[in-house]
Write a protein that holds these residues in place. Structure first.
Motif, PDB file in Angstrom:
ATOM      1  N   GLU A   1       0.831  -1.214   0.000  1.00 39.31           N
ATOM      2  CA  GLU A   1       0.000   0.000   0.000  1.00 39.31           C
ATOM      3  C   GLU A   1       0.857   1.252   0.000  1.00 39.31           C
TER       4      GLU A   1
ATOM      5  N   GLN B   1       1.017   4.085  -3.059  1.00 41.06           N
ATOM      6  CA  GLN B   1       0.829   5.513  -2.792  1.00 41.06           C
ATOM      7  C   GLN B   1       1.997   6.335  -3.327  1.00 41.06           C
TER       8      GLN B   1
ATOM      9  N   SER C   1       1.749   8.870  -6.689  1.00 41.59           N
ATOM     10  CA  SER C   1       2.017  10.296  -6.476  1.00 41.59           C
ATOM     11  C   SER C   1       3.107  10.794  -7.410  1.00 41.59           C
TER      12      SER C   1
ATOM     13  N   LYS D   1      -3.772  19.619  -4.952  1.00 37.90           N
ATOM     14  CA  LYS D   1      -5.087  19.046  -4.667  1.00 37.90           C
ATOM     15  C   LYS D   1      -5.573  18.176  -5.826  1.00 37.90           C
TER      16      LYS D   1
ATOM     17  N   ALA E   1      -3.602  14.927  -5.740  1.00 37.63           N
ATOM     18  CA  ALA E   1      -4.106  14.062  -4.661  1.00 37.63           C
ATOM     19  C   ALA E   1      -5.439  13.425  -5.036  1.00 37.63           C
ATOM     20  N   ALA E   2      -6.281  14.172  -5.772  1.00 42.88           N
ATOM     21  CA  ALA E   2      -7.564  13.611  -6.192  1.00 42.88           C
ATOM     22  C   ALA E   2      -7.361  12.468  -7.182  1.00 42.88           C
TER      23      ALA E   2
ATOM     24  N   ASN F   1      -6.032   9.449  -5.183  1.00 42.72           N
ATOM     25  CA  ASN F   1      -7.088   8.827  -4.389  1.00 42.72           C
ATOM     26  C   ASN F   1      -8.066   8.040  -5.267  1.00 42.72           C
ATOM     27  N   HIS F   2      -8.297   8.524  -6.478  1.00 38.92           N
ATOM     28  CA  HIS F   2      -9.171   7.777  -7.384  1.00 38.92           C
ATOM     29  C   HIS F   2      -8.514   6.479  -7.838  1.00 38.92           C
TER      30      HIS F   2
ATOM     31  N   LYS G   1      -6.076   4.721  -6.414  1.00 36.57           N
ATOM     32  CA  LYS G   1      -5.831   3.731  -5.362  1.00 36.57           C
ATOM     33  C   LYS G   1      -7.077   3.462  -4.524  1.00 36.57           C
ATOM     34  N   GLY G   2      -8.219   3.947  -4.994  1.00 36.96           N
ATOM     35  CA  GLY G   2      -9.464   3.690  -4.288  1.00 36.96           C
ATOM     36  C   GLY G   2      -9.883   2.232  -4.415  1.00 36.96           C
TER      37      GLY G   2
ATOM     38  N   TRP H   1     -12.049  14.893  -9.318  1.00 39.22           N
ATOM     39  CA  TRP H   1     -11.709  16.015  -8.439  1.00 39.22           C
ATOM     40  C   TRP H   1     -12.933  16.914  -8.324  1.00 39.22           C
TER      41      TRP H   1
END
Length: 332
Positions: A128, A132, A136, A149, A152-153, A156-157, A159-160, A230
């Motif tokens: 994990e 990440q 990134s 931002k 990061a969005a 997050n999408h 690795k969701g 986002w």
């Protein structure tokens, strides 16, 4: 006289043929058994009352060889896994706990009931963290104009649980996962996928693990809109901030054209001008909605996330390339 003999022989042949036809018994074949219709009706009624049967694990079906399936998984992905580490990646803590409880309920001694399996808890944590870090770095290298931002969005999408579980199921990870429940819950499948990534990193190095994530996870960005991942509440305010940060004049919204303004379905096109040049335009049912859509289109241009942008680079990396320079695997 010859003609008479021929006629007599033809008549006798016809009589013999008729007698042979009378002795043949012709039966009709239905091709379907009489009991089939009643049986099908009974099974349909049973299906309506009891519902569909519960799904079965692939290991509970015939022709299953776990060791061969694990080797086939590695060969199918064209990756070099250490088989023992890959098998460990598929063993979840919930499966070990339930198996120990089941053996204890049989009355076995603790020494006999003890399992030699090692769960994937450590691999899950390491995988994990690797996912990440890689996502990134890759998003920052692929979209350098995107703010923190937005990056990061995207991360997050990607690795969701929804995206990761979709990729894991299509790769066949669910069939090999040792879990206490079936179908495998999303959180267990997510942890198993991360453990597989960590096993690949141990076996082939971070470069191959990064290529694996690039080929399967980052490819899920294809066809996705930036603002579907986002959520921006005030796109016009964000556009003003970006223009101020880049030293550009403030955008000016202007009505370009409209249709059906006096009907229940009006349509407006609003354009945003910056330094007397059309920056972007967008449609909407109201002037405010059209202005927001134009602001989103302008932000896509500024961030380099338009539909006609350069395609992402998924070409293989040469073995001579160092691991440090290919950690991000830029799509530039």
């Amino acid at each position: 006289m010859a003609s008479g003999l021929l006629a007599t022989r033809g008549l006798l042949t016809l009589l013999n043929y008729q007698q042979a036809c009378r002795s043949v018994l012709v039966t009709q074949t239905r091709h379907k058994k009489r009991w089939m219709r009643a049986y099908v009706k009974i099974m349909e009624a049973k299906l309506k009352l009891e519902g569909p049967p519960p799904p079965k694990r692939r290991s509970e079906k015939p022709n299953w060889d776990y060791h061969a399936e694990v080797e086939a998984f590695s060969a199918r992905l064209q990756e070099n896994f250490q088989l023992e580490r890959l098998k460990t990646a598929f063993v979840n803590p919930c499966y070990v706990r339930v198996e120990q409880e089941r053996r204890g309920a049989l009355g076995l001694e603790p020494e006999v009931a003890a399992l030699t399996l090692k769960d994937n808890g450590e691999l899950h944590t390491r995988g994990e963290a690797f996912v990440q870090d890689f996502l990134s770095d890759w998003c920052r290298a692929s979209f350098p104009s995107l703010p923190a931002k937005g990056t990061a969005a995207l991360v997050n999408h990607l690795k969701g649980p929804e995206v990761v579980c979709h990729v894991a199921r299509n790769l066949g990870v669910e069939d090999l996962t040792m879990s206490a429940e079936f179908p495998v819950p999303d959180e267990v499948l997510y942890g198993t996928f991360c453990a597989v990534v960590a096993a690949l990193e141990e076996s082939s190095g971070p470069q191959r693990a990064g290529l694996f994530l690039r080929d399967f996870l980052t490819a899920q960005l294809i066809g996705k809109d930036l603002f579907d991942m986002w959520s921006v509440v005030n796109p016009m305010g964000l556009l003003v901030e970006e223009c101020t940060h880049r030293g550009l004049p403030l955008p000016e919204p202007r009505l370009l054209r409209a249709a059906g303004a006096s009907t229940v379905l009006p349509l407006y096109f609003v354009g945003l001008y910056c330094n007397k040049k059309l920056l972007a335009e967008g449609p909407g049912e109201t002037l405010l909605a059209a202005e927001e859509e134009a602001a989103r289109a302008a932000l896509r241009k500024l961030y380099g996330y338009t539909e006609n942008r350069q395609p992402l680079d998924f070409s293989p990396v040469s073995p001579q390339t160092s691991q440090s320079t290919n950690l991000a695997l830029s799509s530039g």
